[in-house]
Scaffold this motif. Structure first.
Motif, PDB file in Angstrom:
ATOM      1  N   ASN A  78       0.795  -1.230   0.000  1.00 25.19           N
ATOM      2  CA  ASN A  78       0.000   0.000   0.000  1.00 25.19           C
ATOM      3  C   ASN A  78       0.829   1.283   0.000  1.00 25.19           C
ATOM      4  O   ASN A  78       0.264   2.369  -0.010  1.00 25.19           O
ATOM      5  CB  ASN A  78      -0.940   0.015   1.215  1.00 25.19           C
ATOM      6  CG  ASN A  78      -1.980  -1.073   1.135  1.00 25.19           C
ATOM      7  OD1 ASN A  78      -2.530  -1.335   0.074  1.00 25.19           O
ATOM      8  ND2 ASN A  78      -2.236  -1.737   2.252  1.00 25.19           N
ATOM      9  N   ILE A  79       2.163   1.171   0.053  1.00 26.71           N
ATOM     10  CA  ILE A  79       3.005   2.361   0.192  1.00 26.71           C
ATOM     11  C   ILE A  79       3.749   2.650  -1.108  1.00 26.71           C
ATOM     12  O   ILE A  79       4.398   1.773  -1.669  1.00 26.71           O
ATOM     13  CB  ILE A  79       4.007   2.199   1.356  1.00 26.71           C
ATOM     14  CG1 ILE A  79       3.251   1.962   2.673  1.00 26.71           C
ATOM     15  CG2 ILE A  79       4.896   3.430   1.466  1.00 26.71           C
ATOM     16  CD1 ILE A  79       4.131   1.713   3.879  1.00 26.71           C
ATOM     17  N   THR A  80       3.649   3.900  -1.555  1.00 28.94           N
ATOM     18  CA  THR A  80       4.352   4.359  -2.753  1.00 28.94           C
ATOM     19  C   THR A  80       5.259   5.525  -2.365  1.00 28.94           C
ATOM     20  O   THR A  80       4.795   6.514  -1.776  1.00 28.94           O
ATOM     21  CB  THR A  80       3.358   4.819  -3.841  1.00 28.94           C
ATOM     22  OG1 THR A  80       2.510   3.716  -4.173  1.00 28.94           O
ATOM     23  CG2 THR A  80       4.088   5.292  -5.091  1.00 28.94           C
ATOM     24  N   ALA A  86       6.301  12.572 -10.011  1.00 31.12           N
ATOM     25  CA  ALA A  86       4.956  13.112 -10.196  1.00 31.12           C
ATOM     26  C   ALA A  86       4.072  11.883 -10.323  1.00 31.12           C
ATOM     27  O   ALA A  86       4.080  11.203 -11.339  1.00 31.12           O
ATOM     28  CB  ALA A  86       4.887  13.992 -11.435  1.00 31.12           C
ATOM     29  N   HIS A  87       3.355  11.560  -9.268  1.00 29.89           N
ATOM     30  CA  HIS A  87       2.576  10.333  -9.180  1.00 29.89           C
ATOM     31  C   HIS A  87       1.089  10.649  -9.342  1.00 29.89           C
ATOM     32  O   HIS A  87       0.518  11.426  -8.566  1.00 29.89           O
ATOM     33  CB  HIS A  87       2.829   9.671  -7.822  1.00 29.89           C
ATOM     34  CG  HIS A  87       2.067   8.416  -7.622  1.00 29.89           C
ATOM     35  ND1 HIS A  87       2.467   7.208  -8.157  1.00 29.89           N
ATOM     36  CD2 HIS A  87       0.905   8.178  -6.956  1.00 29.89           C
ATOM     37  CE1 HIS A  87       1.592   6.277  -7.822  1.00 29.89           C
ATOM     38  NE2 HIS A  87       0.637   6.836  -7.103  1.00 29.89           N
ATOM     39  N   VAL A  95       3.224  15.606  -6.463  1.00 31.39           N
ATOM     40  CA  VAL A  95       4.628  15.905  -6.737  1.00 31.39           C
ATOM     41  C   VAL A  95       5.354  15.899  -5.399  1.00 31.39           C
ATOM     42  O   VAL A  95       5.042  16.703  -4.515  1.00 31.39           O
ATOM     43  CB  VAL A  95       4.786  17.269  -7.444  1.00 31.39           C
ATOM     44  CG1 VAL A  95       6.261  17.616  -7.620  1.00 31.39           C
ATOM     45  CG2 VAL A  95       4.065  17.257  -8.789  1.00 31.39           C
ATOM     46  N   GLY A  96       6.300  14.967  -5.241  1.00 30.79           N
ATOM     47  CA  GLY A  96       6.984  14.811  -3.967  1.00 30.79           C
ATOM     48  C   GLY A  96       8.454  15.160  -4.013  1.00 30.79           C
ATOM     49  O   GLY A  96       9.133  14.889  -5.003  1.00 30.79           O
ATOM     50  N   HIS A  97       8.926  15.747  -2.919  1.00 32.02           N
ATOM     51  CA  HIS A  97      10.362  15.993  -2.758  1.00 32.02           C
ATOM     52  C   HIS A  97      10.693  15.943  -1.280  1.00 32.02           C
ATOM     53  O   HIS A  97      10.267  16.796  -0.501  1.00 32.02           O
ATOM     54  CB  HIS A  97      10.768  17.344  -3.351  1.00 32.02           C
ATOM     55  CG  HIS A  97      12.241  17.446  -3.537  1.00 32.02           C
ATOM     56  ND1 HIS A  97      13.081  18.002  -2.602  1.00 32.02           N
ATOM     57  CD2 HIS A  97      13.032  17.012  -4.547  1.00 32.02           C
ATOM     58  CE1 HIS A  97      14.323  17.925  -3.032  1.00 32.02           C
ATOM     59  NE2 HIS A  97      14.322  17.322  -4.216  1.00 32.02           N
ATOM     60  N   ILE A 124      -2.491  19.556  -8.913  1.00 26.23           N
ATOM     61  CA  ILE A 124      -1.246  19.161  -8.247  1.00 26.23           C
ATOM     62  C   ILE A 124      -1.390  19.245  -6.730  1.00 26.23           C
ATOM     63  O   ILE A 124      -1.895  20.238  -6.195  1.00 26.23           O
ATOM     64  CB  ILE A 124      -0.081  20.063  -8.695  1.00 26.23           C
ATOM     65  CG1 ILE A 124       0.141  19.947 -10.207  1.00 26.23           C
ATOM     66  CG2 ILE A 124       1.200  19.721  -7.936  1.00 26.23           C
ATOM     67  CD1 ILE A 124       1.078  20.997 -10.770  1.00 26.23           C
ATOM     68  N   VAL A 125      -0.899  18.196  -6.059  1.00 26.06           N
ATOM     69  CA  VAL A 125      -0.701  18.215  -4.611  1.00 26.06           C
ATOM     70  C   VAL A 125       0.814  18.114  -4.419  1.00 26.06           C
ATOM     71  O   VAL A 125       1.431  17.132  -4.825  1.00 26.06           O
ATOM     72  CB  VAL A 125      -1.435  17.061  -3.906  1.00 26.06           C
ATOM     73  CG1 VAL A 125      -1.144  17.080  -2.413  1.00 26.06           C
ATOM     74  CG2 VAL A 125      -2.944  17.140  -4.161  1.00 26.06           C
ATOM     75  N   PHE A 126       1.395  19.145  -3.844  1.00 21.81           N
ATOM     76  CA  PHE A 126       2.849  19.267  -3.675  1.00 21.81           C
ATOM     77  C   PHE A 126       3.201  18.820  -2.264  1.00 21.81           C
ATOM     78  O   PHE A 126       2.672  19.352  -1.286  1.00 21.81           O
ATOM     79  CB  PHE A 126       3.234  20.723  -3.912  1.00 21.81           C
ATOM     80  CG  PHE A 126       4.700  21.018  -3.941  1.00 21.81           C
ATOM     81  CD1 PHE A 126       5.610  20.157  -4.517  1.00 21.81           C
ATOM     82  CD2 PHE A 126       5.169  22.217  -3.411  1.00 21.81           C
ATOM     83  CE1 PHE A 126       6.966  20.458  -4.559  1.00 21.81           C
ATOM     84  CE2 PHE A 126       6.514  22.532  -3.454  1.00 21.81           C
ATOM     85  CZ  PHE A 126       7.412  21.653  -4.029  1.00 21.81           C
TER      86      PHE A 126
END
Length: 193
Positions: A78-80, A86-87, A95-97, A124-126
């Motif tokens: 269940n974890i990404t 950009a998922h 968008v993860g950093h 977008i969810v940053f």
């Protein structure tokens, strides 16, 4: 869609219990890093998050090493891990950093942001660990956020920017243009987008 956003759990079983209760109301869980104390209990925390039975989109904080988190996330269905990605999920682009701390700029992020492919009119969810600069989320006695993240928010106008890192600003909200910003804290906040 309902997100359960959280940051800075630091392996607290009390926080994990609170998240497990709130997760029942959420479509997706979003972790903005520092889910351990320098990786102590990392497998336990990831196991607990995975057992909540919802998709978990996660980045590392300054308490976790990127390579270890990337490797361990592959073990959980269940974890990404969304660091430097950009998922797409249910019509939104996350968008993860991860990582960071107190740097005013991040050249690695700037290169990523310049090259990341985002659909036109993407919702977008940053998700970052350190907050964007010059907001209520980065102010303690001065501003301790990241100007590279701030520039991304100003340019791309995500519908939501989730960050943590500064425990003193947990629960704070702000806006930059049309973007809503939040530091949801370790027990999390349900956010409807």
């Amino acid at each position: 869609m309902k997100l359960l956003a959280f940051a800075d759990v630091h392996a607290s079983t009390e926080a994990l219990d609170a998240l497990a209760k709130k997760a029942k109301q959420a479509d997706v869980l979003v972790c903005a890093g520092d889910f351990t104390v320098f990786e102590e209990g990392i497998e336990m925390v990831l196991q607990r998050l995975d057992e909540m039975g919802k998709t978990v989109l996660l980045i590392h904080g300054n308490h976790e090493e990127s390579s270890l988190v990337r490797q361990l996330c592959k073990l959980f269905k269940n974890i990404t891990y969304i660091h430097k990605k950009a998922h797409s999920f249910k019509g939104y682009v996350f968008v993860g950093h991860g990582g960071g701390g107190f740097a005013l700029t991040d050249k690695s992020f700037e290169r990523f942001a310049k090259n990341v492919k985002l659909p036109k009119k993407a919702k977008i969810v940053f998700v970052t660990h350190q907050p964007p600069y010059n907001t209520k989320l980065d102010y303690i006695w001065d501003h301790h956020g990241n100007k590279s993240y701030r520039a991304f928010v100003e340019k791309k106008q995500p519908i939501l920017a989730i960050s943590g890192h500064l425990h003193e600003t947990q629960g704070k909200k702000d806006t930059v243009g049309e973007s809503k910003l939040i530091n949801p804290g370790p027990k999390g906040k349900i956010i409807e987008v």
